[in-house]
Design a protein around this motif. Sequence first.
Motif, PDB file in Angstrom:
ATOM      1  N   LEU A  30      12.114  64.396  44.961  1.00 52.20           N
ATOM      2  CA  LEU A  30      10.869  64.806  43.853  1.00 52.20           C
ATOM      3  C   LEU A  30      10.851  64.107  43.463  1.00 52.20           C
ATOM      4  O   LEU A  30       9.106  63.803  42.701  1.00 52.20           O
ATOM      5  CB  LEU A  30      11.867  65.212  43.095  1.00 52.20           C
ATOM      6  N   LYS A  31      11.004  62.849  43.435  1.00 56.35           N
ATOM      7  CA  LYS A  31      10.581  61.889  41.699  1.00 56.35           C
ATOM      8  C   LYS A  31       9.665  61.036  42.503  1.00 56.35           C
ATOM      9  O   LYS A  31       9.033  60.224  41.799  1.00 56.35           O
ATOM     10  CB  LYS A  31      12.148  60.598  41.779  1.00 56.35           C
ATOM     11  N   GLY A  32       8.567  61.220  43.530  1.00 56.84           N
ATOM     12  CA  GLY A  32       7.417  60.404  44.017  1.00 56.84           C
ATOM     13  C   GLY A  32       6.594  61.411  43.624  1.00 56.84           C
ATOM     14  O   GLY A  32       5.337  60.700  43.939  1.00 56.84           O
ATOM     15  N   ARG A  33       6.746  63.098  43.161  1.00 56.22           N
ATOM     16  CA  ARG A  33       5.794  63.735  43.480  1.00 56.22           C
ATOM     17  C   ARG A  33       5.095  63.946  42.022  1.00 56.22           C
ATOM     18  O   ARG A  33       5.271  62.805  41.058  1.00 56.22           O
ATOM     19  CB  ARG A  33       6.407  65.357  43.962  1.00 56.22           C
ATOM     20  N   GLN A  34       3.849  64.213  42.368  1.00 57.04           N
ATOM     21  CA  GLN A  34       2.641  63.650  40.951  1.00 57.04           C
ATOM     22  C   GLN A  34       2.185  65.412  40.574  1.00 57.04           C
ATOM     23  O   GLN A  34       1.519  65.822  41.762  1.00 57.04           O
ATOM     24  CB  GLN A  34       1.503  62.921  41.148  1.00 57.04           C
ATOM     25  N   GLY A  35       1.859  65.279  39.318  1.00 54.01           N
ATOM     26  CA  GLY A  35       0.599  67.193  39.290  1.00 54.01           C
ATOM     27  C   GLY A  35       0.826  67.276  38.207  1.00 54.01           C
ATOM     28  O   GLY A  35       1.319  66.807  36.907  1.00 54.01           O
ATOM     29  N   ASN A  36      -0.008  68.200  37.266  1.00 51.00           N
ATOM     30  CA  ASN A  36      -0.436  68.679  36.465  1.00 51.00           C
ATOM     31  C   ASN A  36       0.527  69.876  35.621  1.00 51.00           C
ATOM     32  O   ASN A  36       0.468  70.861  35.062  1.00 51.00           O
ATOM     33  CB  ASN A  36      -1.752  69.587  36.421  1.00 51.00           C
ATOM     34  N   VAL A  37       2.283  68.887  35.910  1.00 48.38           N
ATOM     35  CA  VAL A  37       2.768  69.510  35.706  1.00 48.38           C
ATOM     36  C   VAL A  37       4.288  69.282  34.933  1.00 48.38           C
ATOM     37  O   VAL A  37       5.011  68.144  35.393  1.00 48.38           O
ATOM     38  CB  VAL A  37       3.324  71.097  36.703  1.00 48.38           C
ATOM     39  N   GLY A  57      12.512  55.713  35.660  1.00 48.28           N
ATOM     40  CA  GLY A  57      11.713  55.403  35.851  1.00 48.28           C
ATOM     41  C   GLY A  57      10.825  56.056  37.381  1.00 48.28           C
ATOM     42  O   GLY A  57       9.203  56.184  37.194  1.00 48.28           O
ATOM     43  N   SER A  58      10.718  57.857  37.002  1.00 56.30           N
ATOM     44  CA  SER A  58       9.962  58.700  37.162  1.00 56.30           C
ATOM     45  C   SER A  58       9.580  59.251  36.747  1.00 56.30           C
ATOM     46  O   SER A  58       9.995  58.994  34.971  1.00 56.30           O
ATOM     47  CB  SER A  58      10.679  59.381  38.220  1.00 56.30           C
ATOM     48  N   LYS A  59       8.321  60.343  36.512  1.00 61.99           N
ATOM     49  CA  LYS A  59       8.370  61.614  35.416  1.00 61.99           C
ATOM     50  C   LYS A  59       9.419  61.944  35.892  1.00 61.99           C
ATOM     51  O   LYS A  59       8.615  63.468  34.783  1.00 61.99           O
ATOM     52  CB  LYS A  59       7.348  61.719  35.695  1.00 61.99           C
ATOM     53  N   LEU A  60      10.230  62.800  36.361  1.00 62.93           N
ATOM     54  CA  LEU A  60      11.298  63.805  36.001  1.00 62.93           C
ATOM     55  C   LEU A  60      12.035  63.490  34.777  1.00 62.93           C
ATOM     56  O   LEU A  60      12.201  61.969  34.638  1.00 62.93           O
ATOM     57  CB  LEU A  60      12.033  63.686  37.369  1.00 62.93           C
ATOM     58  N   SER A 234      15.934  75.873  42.736  1.00 62.33           N
ATOM     59  CA  SER A 234      15.764  75.017  42.113  1.00 62.33           C
ATOM     60  C   SER A 234      16.375  73.803  42.839  1.00 62.33           C
ATOM     61  O   SER A 234      16.197  72.583  42.842  1.00 62.33           O
ATOM     62  CB  SER A 234      15.674  74.167  40.927  1.00 62.33           C
ATOM     63  N   LEU A 235      17.873  74.148  44.464  1.00 63.79           N
ATOM     64  CA  LEU A 235      18.289  72.726  45.309  1.00 63.79           C
ATOM     65  C   LEU A 235      17.866  72.867  45.933  1.00 63.79           C
ATOM     66  O   LEU A 235      18.233  72.217  46.907  1.00 63.79           O
ATOM     67  CB  LEU A 235      19.609  74.154  45.332  1.00 63.79           C
ATOM     68  N   LYS A 236      16.735  73.496  46.234  1.00 65.01           N
ATOM     69  CA  LYS A 236      15.386  72.745  47.629  1.00 65.01           C
ATOM     70  C   LYS A 236      14.412  71.624  47.232  1.00 65.01           C
ATOM     71  O   LYS A 236      13.677  72.607  46.082  1.00 65.01           O
ATOM     72  CB  LYS A 236      14.909  73.876  48.192  1.00 65.01           C
ATOM     73  N   ALA A 237      14.240  70.368  47.698  1.00 64.99           N
ATOM     74  CA  ALA A 237      13.141  70.126  47.018  1.00 64.99           C
ATOM     75  C   ALA A 237      11.693  70.577  47.346  1.00 64.99           C
ATOM     76  O   ALA A 237      11.243  70.923  46.507  1.00 64.99           O
ATOM     77  CB  ALA A 237      13.188  68.349  47.449  1.00 64.99           C
ATOM     78  N   GLU A 238      11.591  71.259  48.119  1.00 60.46           N
ATOM     79  CA  GLU A 238      10.049  71.803  48.974  1.00 60.46           C
ATOM     80  C   GLU A 238      10.451  73.120  48.375  1.00 60.46           C
ATOM     81  O   GLU A 238       8.600  73.414  47.785  1.00 60.46           O
ATOM     82  CB  GLU A 238      10.198  71.893  50.446  1.00 60.46           C
ATOM     83  N   ASP A 239      10.938  74.053  47.734  1.00 58.65           N
ATOM     84  CA  ASP A 239      10.824  75.155  47.182  1.00 58.65           C
ATOM     85  C   ASP A 239      10.459  74.844  45.783  1.00 58.65           C
ATOM     86  O   ASP A 239       9.366  75.555  45.228  1.00 58.65           O
ATOM     87  CB  ASP A 239      11.922  76.111  47.386  1.00 58.65           C
ATOM     88  N   PHE A 240      11.285  73.844  45.147  1.00 59.92           N
ATOM     89  CA  PHE A 240      10.972  73.633  43.698  1.00 59.92           C
ATOM     90  C   PHE A 240       9.776  73.428  43.529  1.00 59.92           C
ATOM     91  O   PHE A 240       9.207  73.397  42.960  1.00 59.92           O
ATOM     92  CB  PHE A 240      11.729  72.153  43.302  1.00 59.92           C
ATOM     93  N   TRP A 241       9.478  72.472  44.849  1.00 58.46           N
ATOM     94  CA  TRP A 241       7.956  71.916  44.446  1.00 58.46           C
ATOM     95  C   TRP A 241       6.765  72.748  44.890  1.00 58.46           C
ATOM     96  O   TRP A 241       6.289  72.843  43.945  1.00 58.46           O
ATOM     97  CB  TRP A 241       8.068  70.493  45.477  1.00 58.46           C
ATOM     98  N   GLY A 242       7.262  73.781  45.494  1.00 58.09           N
ATOM     99  CA  GLY A 242       6.488  74.557  45.431  1.00 58.09           C
ATOM    100  C   GLY A 242       5.513  75.894  44.361  1.00 58.09           C
ATOM    101  O   GLY A 242       4.794  76.160  44.162  1.00 58.09           O
TER     102      GLY A 242
END
Length: 252
Positions: A30-37, A57-60, A234-242
């Motif tokens: 998750l830590k490299g993901r960027q978005g308007n959230v 160092g991430s935005k999380l 929230s326990l699965k990165a792709e689901d959480f990011w979706g």
Amino acid sequence: MATPGIRPLVAGNWKMNGSLAMASALVGALKGRQGNVDLLVCPPFPYLAAVGAALAGSKLALGAQDCHADASGAHTGDVAAPMLADLGCSYVILGHSERRTDHGETSGMVAAKAQAALAAGLTAIICVGETEAQRNAGEELKIVEKQIVESVPSGANAGNTVIAYEPVWAIGTGKTPTAADVEAMHRHIRALLKSRVTGGAGMRILYGGSVKPSNAAELMAVAEVNGALVGGASLKAEDFWGIAEGAAKSAG
């Protein structure tokens, strides 16, 4: 669309799940993901330090799932808000229905914990929501209003407090209220916040309860929904990011 001018928050409540290996892998994905959230993860107490180090160092953002109302004392097994702040937490979830049910937490207890969280410099995510029986009886607006009135402490404002509406009957069940039902509740909460809380017009109101990538965009686009409190997904990165992507789209 969601409330203009309010940046969405998507918070992952891991509950009593995970391991050190899982936490490391999830945060790494998750830590490299960027978005308007804004993204927040709330692992169990034993993993807070490790997750905090992993997301450095991430935005999380890092959050906890509960705190005690006292800053210190003879409370075996409890954790104080200043301890959470010392670990790098910026948020704490309070008054979740599972805490209210499993531990008998009252709204007065939640307010005391929230006051302690604010004093420690944490943002309190105060959870409210009705049971299925209360909704079937047509009491949902009255129940949630009472919880907010009794759970939100003095000194709460848009900068230090978030409200999370989670219909108890939708948590982990796969059931979700209709978009119209969610909008009615969130509009009611917004009106209440405007009348009772400094900056209530800008306070974030999250929706929670069986949020997943497939329904996130629709739910996050509902008026006065400013993000999500996510459990299992929230326990699965792709689901959480979706879900985060759905919230970002609603914000424009």
